[in-house]
Every structure is written in C-alpha cells, then in structure tokens.
Design an enzyme around this catalytic site. Structure first.
Site, short mmCIF file in Angstrom:
data_model
loop_
_atom_site.label_atom_id
_atom_site.label_comp_id
_atom_site.label_asym_id
_atom_site.label_seq_id
_atom_site.Cartn_x
_atom_site.Cartn_y
_atom_site.Cartn_z
N ASP A 122 -3.22 -1.54 4.56
CA ASP A 122 -4.32 -2.40 4.56
C ASP A 122 -4.57 -3.44 5.60
O ASP A 122 -3.38 -3.88 6.08
CB ASP A 122 -4.45 -3.01 3.17
CG ASP A 122 -6.02 -3.44 2.87
OD1 ASP A 122 -7.01 -3.14 3.48
OD2 ASP A 122 -5.99 -4.40 2.16
N ARG B 71 -14.38 -1.24 13.59
CA ARG B 71 -13.53 -1.05 12.78
C ARG B 71 -12.79 0.32 12.80
O ARG B 71 -11.52 0.35 12.50
CB ARG B 71 -14.06 -0.88 11.06
CG ARG B 71 -14.71 -2.20 10.81
CD ARG B 71 -15.33 -2.19 9.44
NE ARG B 71 -14.58 -1.61 8.36
CZ ARG B 71 -13.60 -2.17 7.66
NH1 ARG B 71 -13.55 -3.66 7.80
NH2 ARG B 71 -12.63 -1.82 6.85
N ASN C 288 -12.60 4.25 -1.69
CA ASN C 288 -13.18 4.22 -0.08
C ASN C 288 -14.14 5.04 0.28
O ASN C 288 -14.81 5.05 1.42
CB ASN C 288 -11.73 4.82 0.74
CG ASN C 288 -10.90 3.39 0.87
OD1 ASN C 288 -9.63 3.79 0.81
ND2 ASN C 288 -11.29 2.14 0.69
N ARG D 189 -17.41 3.43 1.09
CA ARG D 189 -17.85 2.69 2.42
C ARG D 189 -19.02 3.31 3.20
O ARG D 189 -19.48 4.23 2.91
CB ARG D 189 -16.47 2.90 3.28
CG ARG D 189 -15.41 2.19 2.78
CD ARG D 189 -14.20 1.83 3.74
NE ARG D 189 -13.06 1.00 3.11
CZ ARG D 189 -12.26 0.52 3.67
NH1 ARG D 189 -11.92 0.51 4.81
NH2 ARG D 189 -11.25 -0.37 2.87
N ARG E 66 2.66 -3.90 0.71
CA ARG E 66 1.02 -3.89 0.89
C ARG E 66 0.83 -5.00 2.26
O ARG E 66 1.32 -6.00 2.10
CB ARG E 66 0.24 -4.60 -0.34
CG ARG E 66 -1.30 -4.43 0.21
CD ARG E 66 -2.35 -4.87 -1.17
NE ARG E 66 -3.64 -4.45 -0.70
CZ ARG E 66 -4.43 -4.02 -1.27
NH1 ARG E 66 -4.45 -3.66 -2.38
NH2 ARG E 66 -5.94 -3.73 -0.80
N GLU F 40 9.59 -2.74 -7.32
CA GLU F 40 9.67 -3.81 -6.68
C GLU F 40 8.28 -4.19 -5.61
O GLU F 40 7.95 -3.22 -4.80
CB GLU F 40 10.74 -4.16 -5.88
CG GLU F 40 12.03 -4.27 -6.65
CD GLU F 40 11.83 -5.36 -7.42
OE1 GLU F 40 11.61 -6.62 -7.23
OE2 GLU F 40 12.44 -5.15 -8.76
C1 IPE Z 1 -6.69 0.14 -0.26
O1 IPE Z 1 -7.18 -0.65 0.60
C2 IPE Z 1 -6.54 1.57 -0.11
C3 IPE Z 1 -5.85 1.94 1.06
C4 IPE Z 1 -5.27 1.35 1.88
C5 IPE Z 1 -6.13 3.19 1.38
P1 IPE Z 1 -8.64 -1.19 0.20
O2 IPE Z 1 -8.80 -2.21 1.43
O3 IPE Z 1 -9.67 0.08 0.06
O4 IPE Z 1 -8.55 -2.23 -0.86
P2 IPE Z 1 -9.61 -3.28 -1.50
O5 IPE Z 1 -10.80 -2.56 -1.65
O6 IPE Z 1 -9.57 -4.44 -0.72
O7 IPE Z 1 -9.07 -3.38 -2.90
C1 IPE Z 2 -6.99 0.19 5.18
O1 IPE Z 2 -7.70 -0.67 5.95
C2 IPE Z 2 -7.46 1.47 5.42
C3 IPE Z 2 -8.29 2.10 4.39
C4 IPE Z 2 -8.65 1.64 3.26
C5 IPE Z 2 -8.92 3.42 4.84
P1 IPE Z 2 -8.93 -1.38 5.99
O2 IPE Z 2 -10.21 -0.41 6.44
O3 IPE Z 2 -9.27 -1.75 4.36
O4 IPE Z 2 -8.92 -2.93 6.57
P2 IPE Z 2 -9.55 -4.13 6.05
O5 IPE Z 2 -9.06 -4.52 4.67
O6 IPE Z 2 -11.01 -3.95 6.14
O7 IPE Z 2 -8.88 -5.29 7.17
MG MG Z 3 -8.65 -3.15 3.10
#
Ligand code: IPE
Ligand code: IPE
Ligand code: MG
Length: 251
Positions: free
Chosen positions: A31, A44, A79, A82, A195, A214
């Site tokens: 993430d 992004r 996802n 989005r 994470r 863990e």
């Molecule tokens: C979790 O990240 C999913 C992946 C890393 C693929 P998200 O960014 O989608 O999680 P939330 O929406 O903040 O919980």
């Molecule tokens: C994780 O990065 C990748 C996916 C969930 C596809 P994010 O796109 O969620 O990045 P942030 O959380 O917006 O920074």
């Molecule tokens: Mg994210």
C-alpha cells in the site's frame, strides 16, 4: 487459474537460519503507491508503476533470506471501485509487468501463481497469467502468489460453495480440509504479514489464513520499501514469540 490442490499443506513453522527465525511464508499488503506519486506531484499511476518495479528487489531479498512463499496483494475485489482510469491503468500495468518480468522470474526459479477471481480478467491478462503459471510450474525456488482481484470474503464464500457442490458430509469438514478449498491450498498460512503505507487494517486480505500470522506495519510507502528495511522487518519477526494460544512460546 485457481490453485486448488489435494496435496497436504506444509507445516506453518518458521525456519531457523543461524540464530534467526525466518518466516516460511511472507504476505505483503503493498500500500502507498498513490501517496508516493502525489508527494512528487505525479499522477497516481506513476506510483503504481514504481510499485511494480520494486517487486523484483523485494522478492530477491526475501528469497536470499530463505523465505519460500511470498504473497503479494496487488489488487483487491474492492479496488474495482476506484476511478475507471486508475483501474484501467493498473490492469495495463499488470499485463505489461507479466509480459516483461515472467521470463526473468522463470530464470530465477520463481514459481508464479495467481490467487483471486479469475473470471473478471481481460482475455489478454488471463492469457498472460496462464502463460506465467505454465512456464514456471516446475520451478523450485520462491513461490510467488500474486493476489489480483483477490478478496478474503469472496475466497471463503467460493470455497463454501465448492464444498457444497462436492457434497462433503458435514462431519468431514474441518480446518485442514477447508483450507484445501482456498486459493492458498498449496502453501502454509503466512507467518508474517507486512503492510506498508501506514494503515492499520487488513483490507480483506487472507482472512482465514491470517488467524495466527504475525503483523508488521510500517508507514513507509510501498515504492520506498528497501532491502535494509525489509531486513529490519525480518529481524523483528525473528524476535516475536509465537504462542498459538499456549502459555509458553513455540519451541
Ligand atoms: C489494499 O490497499 C489492497 C492492496 C494493496 C491491493 P487499499 O489501499 O485498497 O486499502 P484500503 O482501501 O485503504 O483499505
Ligand atoms: C496500493 O496503493 C495499490 C493498490 C491498492 C492497487 P494505493 O493505490 O492504495 O496507494 P495509496 O494508499 O492511495 O497511497
Ligand atoms: Mg491504499
């Protein structure tokens, strides 16, 4: 593309290397790509691109440390909510990454497996995934579980449906048997879930399998996670006491 085998699960016990305990299975919620890009005034998608580029180094480091299974959460069932442009861009990146990196991963003896829903991938992506799985199926190095269109609740529901279709008698259903209906039937539960990106939640990742994992959270954004930090994470894992409900730690 689903990965359901009848083989028995390897024990979920960490290995010992020198005086350090090494996790057999590391799962990562990658993430922070979006914020990594936004901090730099970039779209992004530039963050997602960088996120894909750094997978290789992380796999290398984990493999060298003796980790056998690496599960990477790349795209969740949520996802899809989005903006369409971002989803489209991520799908294209995944296709590109598979096309460009499968051969190198194969040469590095990595076995690639997709975990997640297989019925919403474009025909091109499905073909690339199948090719990667077929090419690398005999490899004996690190197993890379690539979690794409993966959701823990969806996985459990699909497993329940299959158990019903198979007409399994209720008295035959136990944890070990049910685990074989999950996408991760071929590997032990994750010893360690990392994470990045600072959020303190599981976001529908490996809900069944993480019962005794863990956890390690870091505010480092995924594209910034380097091997030095990864080594610190493994060191922290090595100092954890895993009790599995007992009073004394596991021997
Ligand atoms: C979790 O990240 C999913 C992946 C890393 C693929 P998200 O960014 O989608 O999680 P939330 O929406 O903040 O919980
Ligand atoms: C994780 O990065 C990748 C996916 C969930 C596809 P994010 O796109 O969620 O990045 P942030 O959380 O917006 O920074
Ligand atoms: Mg994210």
């Amino acid at each position: 593309m689903t990965v359901r085998t009848e083989s028995s699960q390897p024990q979920s016990k960490q290995l010992t290397q020198g005086s350090s305990k090494v996790p057999i299975h590391v799962a990562i919620i990658m993430d922070g790509n979006g914020r990594w890009a936004q901090k730099r005034g970039l779209p992004r998608l530039a963050g997602h691109r960088m996120g894909v580029d750094c997978i290789h180094g992380v796999l290398d480091t984990l493999g060298q440390k003796g980790v056998k299974y690496v599960t990477l959460y790349a795209f969740s069932t949520e996802n899809w909510n989005r903006p369409p442009d971002e989803v489209e861009g991520i799908l294209e990146l995944m296709l590109e990454a598979l096309q460009e990196q499968t051969q190198t991963l194969h040469e590095n003896n990595v076995q690639i497996l997709h975990i997640g829903k297989a019925d919403r991938l474009s025909p091109q992506l499905e073909q690339a995934v199948n090719h990667a799985q077929e090419l690398t199926c005999g490899n004996t190095g690190v197993t890379l579980n690539f979690a794409f269109d993966y959701g823990g609740r969806d996985e459990i529901l699909e497993a329940v449906k299959q158990v019903i279709r198979d007409q399994v008698p209720a008295e035959d259903i136990d944890e070990a048997m049910f685990s074989k209906y999950l996408f991760t039937a071929h590997c032990p539960d994750p010893d360690l879930i990392i994470r990045t990106g600072g959020e303190l939640r599981i976001s529908n990742f490996l809900l069944w399998q993480s019962a005794y994992s863990e956890y390690y959270h870091t505010s480092t954004l995924w594209p910034d996670l380097d091997s030095a930090e990864l080594e610190r994470v493994l060191e922290a894992f090595s100092n954890r006491q895993r009790r599995f409900g007992r009073v004394t730690p596991e021997a």
